[in-house]
Design an enzyme around this catalytic site. Structure first.
Site, PDB file in Angstrom:
ATOM      1  N   PRO A  42      59.629  45.206  19.137  1.00  0.00           N
ATOM      2  CA  PRO A  42      58.661  44.847  20.171  1.00  0.00           C
ATOM      3  C   PRO A  42      57.414  44.145  19.661  1.00  0.00           C
ATOM      4  O   PRO A  42      56.634  43.639  20.458  1.00  0.00           O
ATOM      5  CB  PRO A  42      58.304  46.198  20.774  1.00  0.00           C
ATOM      6  N   MET A  56      58.927  42.251  32.750  1.00  0.00           N
ATOM      7  CA  MET A  56      58.668  40.971  33.414  1.00  0.00           C
ATOM      8  C   MET A  56      58.145  41.175  34.832  1.00  0.00           C
ATOM      9  O   MET A  56      58.403  40.374  35.701  1.00  0.00           O
ATOM     10  CB  MET A  56      59.950  40.124  33.461  1.00  0.00           C
ATOM     11  N   GLY A  70      62.938  39.031  20.589  1.00  0.00           N
ATOM     12  CA  GLY A  70      62.011  40.142  20.814  1.00  0.00           C
ATOM     13  C   GLY A  70      62.741  41.372  21.332  1.00  0.00           C
ATOM     14  O   GLY A  70      63.679  41.262  22.119  1.00  0.00           O
ATOM     15  N   GLY A  71      62.323  42.548  20.878  1.00  0.00           N
ATOM     16  CA  GLY A  71      62.905  43.801  21.364  1.00  0.00           C
ATOM     17  C   GLY A  71      64.360  43.917  20.973  1.00  0.00           C
ATOM     18  O   GLY A  71      64.731  43.731  19.818  1.00  0.00           O
ATOM     19  N   ASP A  72      65.198  44.214  21.950  1.00  0.00           N
ATOM     20  CA  ASP A  72      66.646  44.316  21.738  1.00  0.00           C
ATOM     21  C   ASP A  72      67.310  43.074  22.341  1.00  0.00           C
ATOM     22  O   ASP A  72      66.948  42.650  23.439  1.00  0.00           O
ATOM     23  CB  ASP A  72      67.176  45.577  22.428  1.00  0.00           C
ATOM     24  N   LYS A 104      59.741  30.194  23.980  1.00  0.00           N
ATOM     25  CA  LYS A 104      59.803  30.505  25.404  1.00  0.00           C
ATOM     26  C   LYS A 104      58.505  31.162  25.858  1.00  0.00           C
ATOM     27  O   LYS A 104      58.056  32.128  25.269  1.00  0.00           O
ATOM     28  CB  LYS A 104      60.915  31.510  25.641  1.00  0.00           C
ATOM     29  N   GLY A 142      52.596  45.693  23.909  1.00  0.00           N
ATOM     30  CA  GLY A 142      52.820  47.017  23.352  1.00  0.00           C
ATOM     31  C   GLY A 142      53.258  46.956  21.894  1.00  0.00           C
ATOM     32  O   GLY A 142      54.040  46.089  21.513  1.00  0.00           O
ATOM     33  N   ASP A 191      61.633  33.179  19.048  1.00  0.00           N
ATOM     34  CA  ASP A 191      60.736  32.862  20.154  1.00  0.00           C
ATOM     35  C   ASP A 191      59.486  33.720  20.078  1.00  0.00           C
ATOM     36  O   ASP A 191      59.296  34.475  19.142  1.00  0.00           O
ATOM     37  CB  ASP A 191      61.449  32.958  21.506  1.00  0.00           C
ATOM     38  N   THR A 230      63.698  48.281  21.670  1.00  0.00           N
ATOM     39  CA  THR A 230      63.317  47.552  22.874  1.00  0.00           C
ATOM     40  C   THR A 230      61.908  47.922  23.335  1.00  0.00           C
ATOM     41  O   THR A 230      61.484  49.080  23.231  1.00  0.00           O
ATOM     42  CB  THR A 230      64.325  47.801  24.010  1.00  0.00           C
TER      43      THR A 230
HETATM   44  N1  SAH Z   1      64.678  41.966  24.824  1.00  0.00           N
HETATM   45  C1  SAH Z   1      63.322  42.363  25.100  1.00  0.00           C
HETATM   46  C2  SAH Z   1      62.904  42.038  26.510  1.00  0.00           C
HETATM   47  C3  SAH Z   1      62.861  40.568  26.786  1.00  0.00           C
HETATM   48  S1  SAH Z   1      62.371  40.196  28.418  1.00  0.00           S
HETATM   49  C4  SAH Z   1      63.165  43.846  24.782  1.00  0.00           C
HETATM   50  O1  SAH Z   1      64.156  44.547  24.576  1.00  0.00           O
HETATM   51  O2  SAH Z   1      62.035  44.307  24.692  1.00  0.00           O
HETATM   52  C5  SAH Z   1      60.668  39.861  28.202  1.00  0.00           C
HETATM   53  C6  SAH Z   1      59.850  40.997  28.737  1.00  0.00           C
HETATM   54  O3  SAH Z   1      59.874  42.071  27.837  1.00  0.00           O
HETATM   55  C7  SAH Z   1      58.377  40.690  28.908  1.00  0.00           C
HETATM   56  O4  SAH Z   1      58.103  40.012  30.108  1.00  0.00           O
HETATM   57  C8  SAH Z   1      57.788  42.074  28.930  1.00  0.00           C
HETATM   58  O5  SAH Z   1      57.982  42.692  30.173  1.00  0.00           O
HETATM   59  C9  SAH Z   1      58.659  42.780  27.928  1.00  0.00           C
HETATM   60  N2  SAH Z   1      58.079  42.834  26.596  1.00  0.00           N
HETATM   61  C10 SAH Z   1      58.577  42.345  25.453  1.00  0.00           C
HETATM   62  N3  SAH Z   1      57.792  42.673  24.404  1.00  0.00           N
HETATM   63  C11 SAH Z   1      56.783  43.409  24.908  1.00  0.00           C
HETATM   64  C12 SAH Z   1      55.665  44.079  24.345  1.00  0.00           C
HETATM   65  N4  SAH Z   1      55.426  44.030  23.023  1.00  0.00           N
HETATM   66  N5  SAH Z   1      54.847  44.756  25.155  1.00  0.00           N
HETATM   67  C13 SAH Z   1      55.074  44.814  26.470  1.00  0.00           C
HETATM   68  N6  SAH Z   1      56.108  44.202  27.062  1.00  0.00           N
HETATM   69  C14 SAH Z   1      56.960  43.522  26.292  1.00  0.00           C
END
Ligand code: SAH
Length: 506
Positions: free
Chosen positions: A17, A177, A93-95, A62, A206, A40, A123
């Site tokens: 994240p 989102m 980003g995230g998962d 993006k 976060g 991205d 995530t």
């Molecule tokens: N694959 C990602 C999500 C991608 S969609 C995951 O698993 O986290 C993009 C959305 O993820 C953003 O609009 C937001 O809602 C959330 N997001 C991603 N990183 C974030 C972060 N560090 N803090 C808060 N929201 C985050």
């Protein structure tokens, strides 16, 4: 044990994240080895520092509503890079499979017969909550959670959203989102039976040091978020667990949370201080001002080895000197045993720590980070032979004082310090944008090179931190009044000095 990273394969890697420490071990393995990295904005850019210097870096940039590359173009780039025979790290980003469109990218690889692997990531839907002090499940409070998109494909008709199902689908609802639709989301949840006073927390960025959290209830949060100016990326956590933040907040309560601190060191050394700062919640802005250019000392060290190191004392004044000396020893086929008959001195606690990493305990460390104090405090140097492996431009204070006390001093210049202007412009911009809270100086030369590199930046209101009295003196000479000086020459003391200085402000 390292697992292979194959060429011609696409790896869809979750970057986590934001906090770089939340990249997985396998993800790191792939990132470090990859021939091409496609990333991205949700992946922390500091992670790119792990990539090979010669790796192809492709920013698909993006941001919401604006796609630097369309998804089709991203898919095509992944396939193209893999077909060029490269190992491809698609860093997401995230998962990758949680609203990351990773499924589409994998299907595209499948269609193109490009082998692919998925590396799950931490995530944001869970981690942003955790870093805000909110467990998504909690005994007797929430036994289920759901992760929901707050931004459905705009082409879909409104009726596709099953609000009744969502409202009662789980105890804790996490919307990704959803910032743009918050008023609609909260109104629908209330309309479909969730209590208007249900706790809600919105967490922006976060796990980053710029994390911001707005707390409210289903009836108040949309207005509070609008007033706060909070923007994506953010997750919205709806449910009784959100109230636990009051007691469990921890990340944004770190002593230096959110402070932006410039780190002026050599490129190789910067990471120690960066790690310490990150640990207390600060954002380290690395400004490597010095590059270390090692000299070829094979011949000189070879002679020392052949002579069995006849010196009574070997004195180091920097961790660079320690590391380069031991590298030269190793190259000459020797090791720490060469120093068995000598005493070892260290100027500065960090230097002593560097020695410890090579298995040596310093026999003498002066009370201050000063070579002159070393020479004054070390017991009866008269008639003894000192070896001083160090910077070619090291200060003459220690050798002069030792010679004055009757010692024989031999210098072994291991390296030159050369200016490293590569990141100057980017850091100057952060100063101009008011995005710097403090600057740290860990040696006189970093002060000088900082002045040379950024002569015009406005430092008013910025905390200027020196690692020791000598660095502080150099700062004054160059017109920079030190705001804080570390109590000892340790990097950790420098961070503590910053914490103490900011404590009253929280
Ligand atoms: N694959 C990602 C999500 C991608 S969609 C995951 O698993 O986290 C993009 C959305 O993820 C953003 O609009 C937001 O809602 C959330 N997001 C991603 N990183 C974030 C972060 N560090 N803090 C808060 N929201 C985050």
């Amino acid at each position: 044990m390292a697992r292979p990273v194959r060429q011609g394969t696409a790896y869809l890697v979750g970057a986590g994240p934001g906090d770089p420490g939340l990249l997985t071990v396998r993800g790191r393995e792939i990132l470090v080895a990859a021939d091409a990295v496609i990333y991205d904005r949700l992946a922390n850019p500091t992670l790119l520092g792990l990539a090979r210097p010669d790796a192809v870096l492709i920013d698909v940039g993006k941001t919401p509503g604006r796609h630097a590359m369309t998804q089709e173009e991203i898919n095509a780039a992944i396939v193209e890079q893999a077909r060029l025979g490269r190992s491809v790290c698609r860093l997401k980003g995230g998962d990758p499979f949680v609203f990351g469109r990773g499924g589409e990218e994998a299907l595209e690889c499948l269609a193109a017969s490009v082998p692919f692997e998925i590396v799950p990531g931490v995530t944001s839907s869970i981690a942003a909550a955790a870093y805000a002090g909110i467990p998504v499940t909690h005994r007797n409070v929430a036994t289920s959670f759901a992760v929901i998109t707050g931004h459905e494909n705009p082409d879909k008709p409104e009726t596709q959203v099953d609000w009744a199902g969502i409202a009662h689908g789980a105890d804790t609802l996490v919307f990704l989102m959803g910032i743009g639709n918050l008023a609609e989301i909260t109104a629908q949840l209330i309309r479909h039976g969730r209590a208007a006073d249900t706790p809600v927390a919105v967490v922006q960025w976060g796990t980053w040091t710029r994390q911001r959290v707005v707390e409210g209830t289903l009836s108040t949060i949309a207005q509070l978020v609008a007033d706060s100016g909070l923007k994506p990326p953010a997750v919205t956590i709806v449910g009784a667990v959100a109230a636990l933040r009051e007691r469990l907040a921890w990340w944004d309560r770190k002593p230096l949370f959110g402070r932006r601190v410039v780190v002026t060191r050599s490129r190789t050394q910067a990471s120690d201080l960066t790690d310490l700062l990150t640990d207390v919640g600060a954002e380290a802005i690395e400004l490597p001002v010095i590059a270390i250019a090692a000299r070829d000392v094979a011949e000189a060290v070879g002679r020392l080895v052949a002579a069995g190191l006849p010196h009574d004392w070997v004195v180091f004044a920097s961790s660079n000197a320690v590391d380069l000396f031991f590298a030269a020893l190793a190259a000459a086929g020797a090791d720490a045993r060469l120093l068995a008959g000598s005493k070892v001195g260290a100027v500065g606690a960090s230097t002593a720590e560097a020695l410890a990493r090579h298995g040596l305990r310093a026999d003498f460390v002066p009370t201050s980070f000063s070579g002159e104090d070393f020479a004054k405090q070390v017991g009866s140097p008269e008639g003894l032979r000192f070896l001083f492996p160090g910077a070619a431009a090291a200060s003459d204070d220690m050798p002069r004082e030792l010679r004055a006390r009757g010692a024989e001093v031999e210098l072994l210049p291991l390296y030159d310090t050369v200016p490293d202007p590569s990141d100057g412009a980017a850091v100057a911009r952060r100063f101009a944008d008011g995005e710097v809270d403090a600057v740290t100086f860990t040696s006189s030369s970093t002060v000088r090179l900082f002045r040379e590199l950024l002569p015009d930046v406005d430092l008013s209101g910025i905390c200027l931190a020196a690692i020791g009295p000598r660095t502080a003196d150099t700062m004054r000479e160059l017109g920079l009044e030190p705001t804080v000086v570390a109590a000892t020459s340790r990097l950790s003391a420098l961070v503590e000095a910053l914490s103490d200085w900011w404590q009253p402000a929280g």
